[in-house]
Write a protein that holds these residues in place. Sequence first.
Motif, PDB file in Angstrom:
ATOM      1  N   LEU A 103      -0.284 -11.668   2.669  1.00 14.31           N
ATOM      2  CA  LEU A 103       1.267 -11.936   2.252  1.00 14.31           C
ATOM      3  C   LEU A 103       2.200 -11.517   3.032  1.00 14.31           C
ATOM      4  O   LEU A 103       2.845 -10.338   2.962  1.00 14.31           O
ATOM      5  CB  LEU A 103       1.149 -11.760   0.592  1.00 14.31           C
ATOM      6  CG  LEU A 103       0.252 -11.636  -0.062  1.00 14.31           C
ATOM      7  CD1 LEU A 103       0.351 -11.188  -1.404  1.00 14.31           C
ATOM      8  CD2 LEU A 103      -0.337 -13.062  -0.031  1.00 14.31           C
ATOM      9  N   VAL A 104       2.626 -12.462   3.974  1.00 16.49           N
ATOM     10  CA  VAL A 104       3.602 -11.690   5.044  1.00 16.49           C
ATOM     11  C   VAL A 104       4.838 -12.784   5.108  1.00 16.49           C
ATOM     12  O   VAL A 104       4.836 -13.939   5.182  1.00 16.49           O
ATOM     13  CB  VAL A 104       2.913 -11.833   6.599  1.00 16.49           C
ATOM     14  CG1 VAL A 104       3.863 -11.328   7.715  1.00 16.49           C
ATOM     15  CG2 VAL A 104       1.592 -11.162   6.306  1.00 16.49           C
ATOM     16  N   SER A 105       5.985 -12.190   5.289  1.00 13.64           N
ATOM     17  CA  SER A 105       7.158 -12.867   5.226  1.00 13.64           C
ATOM     18  C   SER A 105       7.542 -13.121   6.862  1.00 13.64           C
ATOM     19  O   SER A 105       6.669 -12.916   7.683  1.00 13.64           O
ATOM     20  CB  SER A 105       8.368 -12.093   4.775  1.00 13.64           C
ATOM     21  OG  SER A 105       8.558 -10.816   5.726  1.00 13.64           O
ATOM     22  N   PRO A 157      -2.452  -4.927  -0.346  1.00 12.07           N
ATOM     23  CA  PRO A 157      -3.848  -5.583  -1.080  1.00 12.07           C
ATOM     24  C   PRO A 157      -4.511  -4.566  -2.094  1.00 12.07           C
ATOM     25  O   PRO A 157      -4.408  -3.326  -1.821  1.00 12.07           O
ATOM     26  CB  PRO A 157      -4.519  -5.881   0.164  1.00 12.07           C
ATOM     27  CG  PRO A 157      -3.989  -5.863   1.444  1.00 12.07           C
ATOM     28  CD  PRO A 157      -2.974  -4.928   1.092  1.00 12.07           C
ATOM     29  N   ARG A 158      -4.274  -5.186  -3.478  1.00 10.25           N
ATOM     30  CA  ARG A 158      -4.545  -4.197  -4.308  1.00 10.25           C
ATOM     31  C   ARG A 158      -5.953  -4.779  -5.373  1.00 10.25           C
ATOM     32  O   ARG A 158      -6.493  -3.949  -6.050  1.00 10.25           O
ATOM     33  CB  ARG A 158      -3.527  -3.622  -5.200  1.00 10.25           C
ATOM     34  CG  ARG A 158      -2.879  -4.751  -5.902  1.00 10.25           C
ATOM     35  CD  ARG A 158      -1.552  -4.284  -6.785  1.00 10.25           C
ATOM     36  NE  ARG A 158      -1.161  -5.239  -7.643  1.00 10.25           N
ATOM     37  CZ  ARG A 158      -0.543  -6.369  -7.343  1.00 10.25           C
ATOM     38  NH1 ARG A 158      -0.404  -6.548  -5.897  1.00 10.25           N
ATOM     39  NH2 ARG A 158      -0.124  -7.257  -7.989  1.00 10.25           N
ATOM     40  N   ALA A 213      -7.761  -1.718   6.148  1.00 14.26           N
ATOM     41  CA  ALA A 213      -7.233  -2.541   7.217  1.00 14.26           C
ATOM     42  C   ALA A 213      -5.714  -3.432   7.176  1.00 14.26           C
ATOM     43  O   ALA A 213      -5.355  -3.821   6.195  1.00 14.26           O
ATOM     44  CB  ALA A 213      -8.012  -3.681   7.485  1.00 14.26           C
ATOM     45  N   CYS A 214      -4.900  -3.198   8.376  1.00 15.68           N
ATOM     46  CA  CYS A 214      -3.864  -3.820   8.059  1.00 15.68           C
ATOM     47  C   CYS A 214      -3.727  -5.277   7.424  1.00 15.68           C
ATOM     48  O   CYS A 214      -4.740  -6.149   8.276  1.00 15.68           O
ATOM     49  CB  CYS A 214      -2.803  -3.617   9.198  1.00 15.68           C
ATOM     50  SG  CYS A 214      -1.373  -4.821   9.500  1.00 15.68           S
ATOM     51  N   PRO A 215      -3.310  -6.058   6.872  1.00 17.99           N
ATOM     52  CA  PRO A 215      -3.430  -7.370   6.198  1.00 17.99           C
ATOM     53  C   PRO A 215      -3.116  -8.410   7.321  1.00 17.99           C
ATOM     54  O   PRO A 215      -3.449  -9.531   7.471  1.00 17.99           O
ATOM     55  CB  PRO A 215      -2.793  -7.560   5.145  1.00 17.99           C
ATOM     56  CG  PRO A 215      -2.525  -6.105   4.338  1.00 17.99           C
ATOM     57  CD  PRO A 215      -2.502  -5.091   5.626  1.00 17.99           C
ATOM     58  N   HIS A 267       3.212   1.973   7.733  1.00 15.93           N
ATOM     59  CA  HIS A 267       3.519   1.499   9.036  1.00 15.93           C
ATOM     60  C   HIS A 267       2.456   1.265  10.097  1.00 15.93           C
ATOM     61  O   HIS A 267       1.977   2.181  10.648  1.00 15.93           O
ATOM     62  CB  HIS A 267       4.732   2.255   9.650  1.00 15.93           C
ATOM     63  CG  HIS A 267       5.853   2.176   8.884  1.00 15.93           C
ATOM     64  ND1 HIS A 267       7.085   1.160   8.906  1.00 15.93           N
ATOM     65  CD2 HIS A 267       6.365   3.199   8.149  1.00 15.93           C
ATOM     66  CE1 HIS A 267       7.845   1.630   7.915  1.00 15.93           C
ATOM     67  NE2 HIS A 267       7.677   3.038   7.811  1.00 15.93           N
ATOM     68  N   CYS A 268       2.286  -0.142  10.384  1.00 14.09           N
ATOM     69  CA  CYS A 268       0.906  -0.129  11.447  1.00 14.09           C
ATOM     70  C   CYS A 268       1.462  -0.277  12.704  1.00 14.09           C
ATOM     71  O   CYS A 268       2.735  -0.616  12.868  1.00 14.09           O
ATOM     72  CB  CYS A 268       0.149  -1.645  11.084  1.00 14.09           C
ATOM     73  SG  CYS A 268      -1.091  -2.006  12.023  1.00 14.09           S
TER      74      CYS A 268
END
Length: 726
Positions: free
Chosen positions: A311-313, A329-330, A397-399, A420-421
């Motif tokens: 879910l990225v803007s 993510p949950r 993992a970073c989505p 922060h990735c």
Amino acid sequence: MGAHQHGSVKLPGGPTDDEGREVDEEALGALMSAALQGSECIAEHLDEVAADLAGLVRLVTFARLTTLRVYHGELPGYMTDSDGKLPAYAPEFTHLVRAVTAGEPLFELCEQMTPAQRRAAAEDALDALVGHLRDVEGLNDSGTLAELCCQIGAVMIGWSSQAAPMGERELTQTWQKYQFGQREAGLKSTSADAVALLLGAVLHHQARTDEVTTDTIRELAFTRALPVLKDPERAEEILRVFVAPPETEALIAPIKRLARRNRAFLTDLCNHARHLLALHVENCPYGLRESGHECTVEHRLEAISGGSQTLVSTPAPGAPGEGRRVVLPRIGYREDRPAEGAPEGCPDDHIWHINVDRILLTRWDAEIARWNENISEDSSISSPPPYDNETGLEQFACPACKNQESFLVEGCWGDPITLHCRCGVTIMSPADADPDDLGHRLLKRLILCEADPAYAARRLMPPLAELQEREQSRRSSRSYLGPEADTVALAEAVDLEQGDLAQALAAVLRPRLPERHGGNALTLTLLEVVYALSAPVVRDSDDGRRLTESARAFLADLKQESNRWAPSRQPVPDRLQQWRDEGGPQVWQDAWERTIEVAGRRFEQYQVRDGRLSNGCAALTLALYLLAREGEIGVEQISRDEVLTLTAPGSADATADAAAETADRWGARLQSLGHDLDADDDPVARMWRHLRPEVHVDSYSDKRQPALLVGLTAVVGPRSYYNIRF
């Protein structure tokens, strides 16, 4: 005759309608040909079509579909009701058009009309159809607003099946409740079709209210559709008049009929659609730290249409990932409550900045759960493969970029988490998330580990103690038959003599991290122990040493318990062969040979466990020996019915005294054959002594009988699942 004079122009549909009623295609074709050529015989053919109810229904339906295409998916108001504008159609025709839209049965409505009313409806339907067919330039193949809204509803359902698989299962179960209603309404579609239609109708109503067009569809806000879905009566009103895309007409009409007839069905549809929309709004990246934000199609279009959970803007200018926000993510992930409160000496508003190499999370895998469920429900599988573990441990993992290492964590105690990735993306949980949700718990764990690394060991003590308590509780149960198979395999494989417990566990567990490592509760807890103790600062602390000692003591106890129950895990045929190898008279050996012949293959997949099956086979051998000796015949001549006579009164209803007397009579008959029941060198006497003690008849009552009768009833009893035939 008219068709012969000016040919025929057939309408699509074939010689019958959907219900199998015949359609007078010749009359319809002649009418269309006459109308397009301006022939004088139009009135004559109109009378013929009006008299054919199935033909009239087809004419009205096709006129409506053609109008939909000309007007880009919308029906003009004058076609559904007289609004004072030209052209004004007869009320009979507009009534039928409204009925098609609402999914009502047209044929029955036409039956209720007088011939004059049907003639008026047919005339107006012909005028509308011919007028649009002559204006071929009015046809438009581009997507309509109704089509776009239905497509949005459909792709949202596809997204939710990944994001919330349990919700999809609940929807399917709800749909199954209306099997009879589906048949009554002629419904052949799926639950997804029904929810997509409802969402499409509500979103279309909202778009019309907000003056959203096909060009501005990205401005459509999901949140303003939620109040409508809370009111089933309002939703039904919108659904009834919603003009669905023409190609879905056969699918949509039955859904509308069922929704109109069954209010519970419509309420369930509204509940699922509302939950689906709320799930999207809750996960909108733009609303992570903005109160009152309304999630729009523009914000979610990429994630929805791609079926992605990322879910990225929209990225900000600069680096490829710089400025992007991604929701944490949950769904399916679990984090235990922190074992301690906030670190002492730090103010509540202290902002922590923590560099972490990796973050371990427990996750339930919906795909594996589906696979296990399919196996359990597949009656064609006689010997199903082992079920996979649905719960696993994996590195976060970073989505956005799937990176699993080196994150910067920030936030105050009690805040939602911010990660922060290194790709520039910020992973966040919503500001209005529940104070006890995954993000809050995870941030607290990382803060506690940063303040005192030994917390990584302390946090594992409660779940380890819980596992020990659960194991002790299992041992006190009457149905307890030793540790579970996977626990036995783990306990026996770990080398407790090795000095470094973490290395000994790693050698057995073979961690698959950073990828998912499935397992039961014990496996996953020990895996976390391995990773906690792999850090010297944790391993060498007092808490680390206590964790090591506790884990080692627990595994030693499991290993001891496993050894104690090892005989119960022996395969039944092996136990029978072991008893046979103890020797004895020839008739005794013959009896064992026949027992193994008839029971060995039947029970080759079974273990001794509570001893019921192995004792039953031993009792059968004893019965064959007793009857053969007394009758001076071969064991192969003894029937199953003769063996059953020895069990009386060995039924489950027999009293304890009567069952004990039956077992004692066996002993007396063996004595009469010359056996000393107390002799240690007589395998027949030893077997009788082994089978004489009383055991529970089943695990549901306190009733007890000699093992001889309980076992024999299990293997030859006519009502027993395990009975063998010989």
